[in-house]
Design an enzyme around this catalytic site. Structure first.
Site, PDB file in Angstrom:
ATOM      1  N   ARG A 162      48.176  77.527 -38.562  1.00  0.00           N
ATOM      2  CA  ARG A 162      49.174  78.364 -37.883  1.00  0.00           C
ATOM      3  C   ARG A 162      48.403  79.509 -37.237  1.00  0.00           C
ATOM      4  O   ARG A 162      47.923  80.412 -37.927  1.00  0.00           O
ATOM      5  CB  ARG A 162      50.196  78.868 -38.903  1.00  0.00           C
ATOM      6  CG  ARG A 162      51.348  79.677 -38.329  1.00  0.00           C
ATOM      7  CD  ARG A 162      52.276  80.080 -39.461  1.00  0.00           C
ATOM      8  NE  ARG A 162      53.385  80.903 -39.036  1.00  0.00           N
ATOM      9  CZ  ARG A 162      54.580  80.431 -38.677  1.00  0.00           C
ATOM     10  NH1 ARG A 162      54.799  79.118 -38.701  1.00  0.00           N
ATOM     11  NH2 ARG A 162      55.551  81.244 -38.301  1.00  0.00           N
ATOM     12  N   HIS A 189      55.336  74.539 -31.310  1.00  0.00           N
ATOM     13  CA  HIS A 189      55.635  74.498 -32.747  1.00  0.00           C
ATOM     14  C   HIS A 189      56.206  73.103 -33.036  1.00  0.00           C
ATOM     15  O   HIS A 189      57.393  72.955 -33.352  1.00  0.00           O
ATOM     16  CB  HIS A 189      56.627  75.590 -33.111  1.00  0.00           C
ATOM     17  CG  HIS A 189      56.701  75.894 -34.584  1.00  0.00           C
ATOM     18  ND1 HIS A 189      56.002  75.162 -35.537  1.00  0.00           N
ATOM     19  CD2 HIS A 189      57.404  76.843 -35.277  1.00  0.00           C
ATOM     20  CE1 HIS A 189      56.259  75.661 -36.731  1.00  0.00           C
ATOM     21  NE2 HIS A 189      57.110  76.671 -36.608  1.00  0.00           N
ATOM     22  N   GLN A 192      58.367  72.136 -36.228  1.00  0.00           N
ATOM     23  CA  GLN A 192      59.712  72.706 -36.261  1.00  0.00           C
ATOM     24  C   GLN A 192      60.689  71.821 -35.506  1.00  0.00           C
ATOM     25  O   GLN A 192      61.810  71.573 -35.961  1.00  0.00           O
ATOM     26  CB  GLN A 192      59.721  74.114 -35.652  1.00  0.00           C
ATOM     27  CG  GLN A 192      61.111  74.726 -35.559  1.00  0.00           C
ATOM     28  CD  GLN A 192      61.761  74.908 -36.907  1.00  0.00           C
ATOM     29  OE1 GLN A 192      61.186  75.548 -37.793  1.00  0.00           O
ATOM     30  NE2 GLN A 192      62.962  74.369 -37.090  1.00  0.00           N
ATOM     31  N   ASP A 284      66.300  81.548 -30.984  1.00  0.00           N
ATOM     32  CA  ASP A 284      65.139  81.878 -31.811  1.00  0.00           C
ATOM     33  C   ASP A 284      64.935  83.382 -31.702  1.00  0.00           C
ATOM     34  O   ASP A 284      65.623  84.071 -30.946  1.00  0.00           O
ATOM     35  CB  ASP A 284      63.914  81.101 -31.320  1.00  0.00           C
ATOM     36  CG  ASP A 284      62.680  81.319 -32.184  1.00  0.00           C
ATOM     37  OD1 ASP A 284      62.839  81.611 -33.383  1.00  0.00           O
ATOM     38  OD2 ASP A 284      61.562  81.210 -31.656  1.00  0.00           O
ATOM     39  N   CYS A 324      65.565  78.522 -36.050  1.00  0.00           N
ATOM     40  CA  CYS A 324      64.458  78.126 -36.931  1.00  0.00           C
ATOM     41  C   CYS A 324      64.111  79.189 -37.966  1.00  0.00           C
ATOM     42  O   CYS A 324      63.289  78.926 -38.852  1.00  0.00           O
ATOM     43  CB  CYS A 324      63.231  77.745 -36.108  1.00  0.00           C
ATOM     44  SG  CYS A 324      62.455  79.124 -35.237  1.00  0.00           S
ATOM     45  N   ARG A 351      62.315  70.982 -42.758  1.00  0.00           N
ATOM     46  CA  ARG A 351      60.906  71.290 -42.483  1.00  0.00           C
ATOM     47  C   ARG A 351      60.000  70.615 -43.514  1.00  0.00           C
ATOM     48  O   ARG A 351      58.891  70.179 -43.194  1.00  0.00           O
ATOM     49  CB  ARG A 351      60.687  72.812 -42.516  1.00  0.00           C
ATOM     50  CG  ARG A 351      61.222  73.558 -41.306  1.00  0.00           C
ATOM     51  CD  ARG A 351      60.450  73.223 -40.032  1.00  0.00           C
ATOM     52  NE  ARG A 351      59.031  73.402 -40.241  1.00  0.00           N
ATOM     53  CZ  ARG A 351      58.402  74.580 -40.138  1.00  0.00           C
ATOM     54  NH1 ARG A 351      59.085  75.672 -39.810  1.00  0.00           N
ATOM     55  NH2 ARG A 351      57.105  74.664 -40.335  1.00  0.00           N
TER      56      ARG A 351
END
Length: 375
Positions: A162, A189, A192, A284, A324, A351
């Site tokens: 990440r 991402h 996700q 988001d 998310c 996830r």
């Protein structure tokens, strides 16, 4: 030996299986045999070879963006995730597919869902994770990103990173001899969006023909949606404030995907227009880590973009809401966030099942035992 990114990743997979430095590539029905010191363009047989599940094998691949995976390969991830969820959560089975395997988890940016889902998921599969932050090492500072990839390849079986910059993921993947999975970058991402697609498939029973309305920043989440949704026959309505549109190259590529799959991608600066008759409304955070100094300007630019009852009422009656997480009140009202239309907790749980599926499929040709979901 100089490989293309795809061929390099697939060479790793073949070497993992056979222990050999030679592998056979198939292109246009012609076989080529290349040794360790050969050069030239190599097209991997992995793109053509199917496992017992009927989908192309993805062993040894890197998951840096869903742009690199076709619809069948993404469906394979999602089918595996649904199968593991059914076996482990619902049927209480012990499924130790990654017994003795280890993963290096690199986190330049803190996380709840990415870290916990990966650590707990790998543990359920019998594996072990090693968590690394900037306090443990400074990626690209005390040791180059490429050297880090080489070193971790000698210790672990896969890397999940990440990071701030997509280029760091690409550099690490180019040098590593084990699969590298993106846990997030400024551009994408992917894990996700796998969870989002799984959640929508579970809720609606299928994905094809659904319209996703994006309301918010043109960030890594919508970029990843853009790399996947058209491949499932899904339509995208993307509403962003002026100056916050998705990356132009990503947009151009997505429009090509949409044309190829006979879907639509529409960009607007009007969130009401985007939400009209949508099946899903997604938003988001407007202020990601590293953007704190832009907070005042961003809040002003995003005025009118809060997902509230009015926006949801423009969508279809059965429309659902995704976020998310973590969420802030200016992004979505409590009324919507806590409503029956909100799938955020199911989305968050998924996830775990999707990252478990990715780790499994990149390590072995897993054959799901339950019927494939309808995509």
């Amino acid at each position: 030996m100089q490989f293309s990114n795809v061929a390099r990743g697939l060479f790793r997979g073949y070497r993992r299986i056979t222990g050999s430095c030679s592998f056979r590539c198939v292109s246009e029905g012609v076989n080529y045999l290349s040794g360790c010191h050969s050069t030239g363009v190599l097209l991997s047989f992995k793109r053509h070879k199917s496992g017992g599940h009927g989908f192309p094998s993805v062993i040894g691949r890197d998951l840096l963006t869903l742009k690199d995976f076709n619809s069948d390969e993404i469906k394979y991830f999602l089918w595996t995730a649904a199968d593991l969820k059914e076996r482990i959560k619902n049927n209480k089975e012990t499924v130790r597919l990654l017994e003795g395997k280890s993963a290096a988890l690199i986190f330049q940016k803190r996380s709840t869902r990415t870290r916990v889902s990966t650590e707990t998921g790998l543990a359920l599969l019998g594996g072990h994770s090693v968590y690394l932050t900037d306090s443990d090492f400074h990626l690209g500072v005390s040791e180059s990103t490429t050297d880090t990839g080489r070193v971790l390849s000698g210790f672990c079986d896969l890397i999940l990173a990440r990071v701030y910059q997509q280029k760091d993921l690409e550099d690490m993947a180019n040098s590593a001899t084990i699969p590298v999975i993106s846990g997030l970058s400024e551009m994408y991402h992917p894990i996700q969006i796998l969870a989002d697609l799984m959640t929508l498939q579970e809720h609606f029973g299928s994905l094809h023909g659904r319209t996703v309305a994006w309301v918010g920043d043109g960030n890594n989440i919508i970029h990843s949606f853009m790399m996947a949704a058209p491949k499932f026959g899904m339509h995208l309505n993307i509403a962003t404030p002026q100056g916050y549109e998705p990356d132009s190259e990503v947009t151009q590529f997505t429009k090509g995907l949409a044309q190829e799959n006979k879907t639509s991608v529409d960009l607007t600066n009007d969130p009401r227009e985007a939400c009209l008759s949508a099946d899903v409304i997604v938003t988001d955070t407007w202020i990601s880590m590293g953007q704190e100094e832009e907070k005042a300007a961003r809040l002003k630019s995003f005025a009118g973009y809060q997902v509230d009852h009015e926006l949801m009422s423009l969508a279809k009656k059965e429309a659902v809401f995704l976020h998310c997480l973590p969420r802030k009140p200016e992004e979505v009202t409590d009324e919507v966030f806590e409503s029956e239309q909100s799938l955020v907790w199911q989305e968050a749980e998924n996830r775990k099942w999707t990252v478990m599926a990715v780790m499994t499929c990149l390590m072995q040709d897993y054959n799901p035992i339950h019927p494939m979901p309808n995509f």
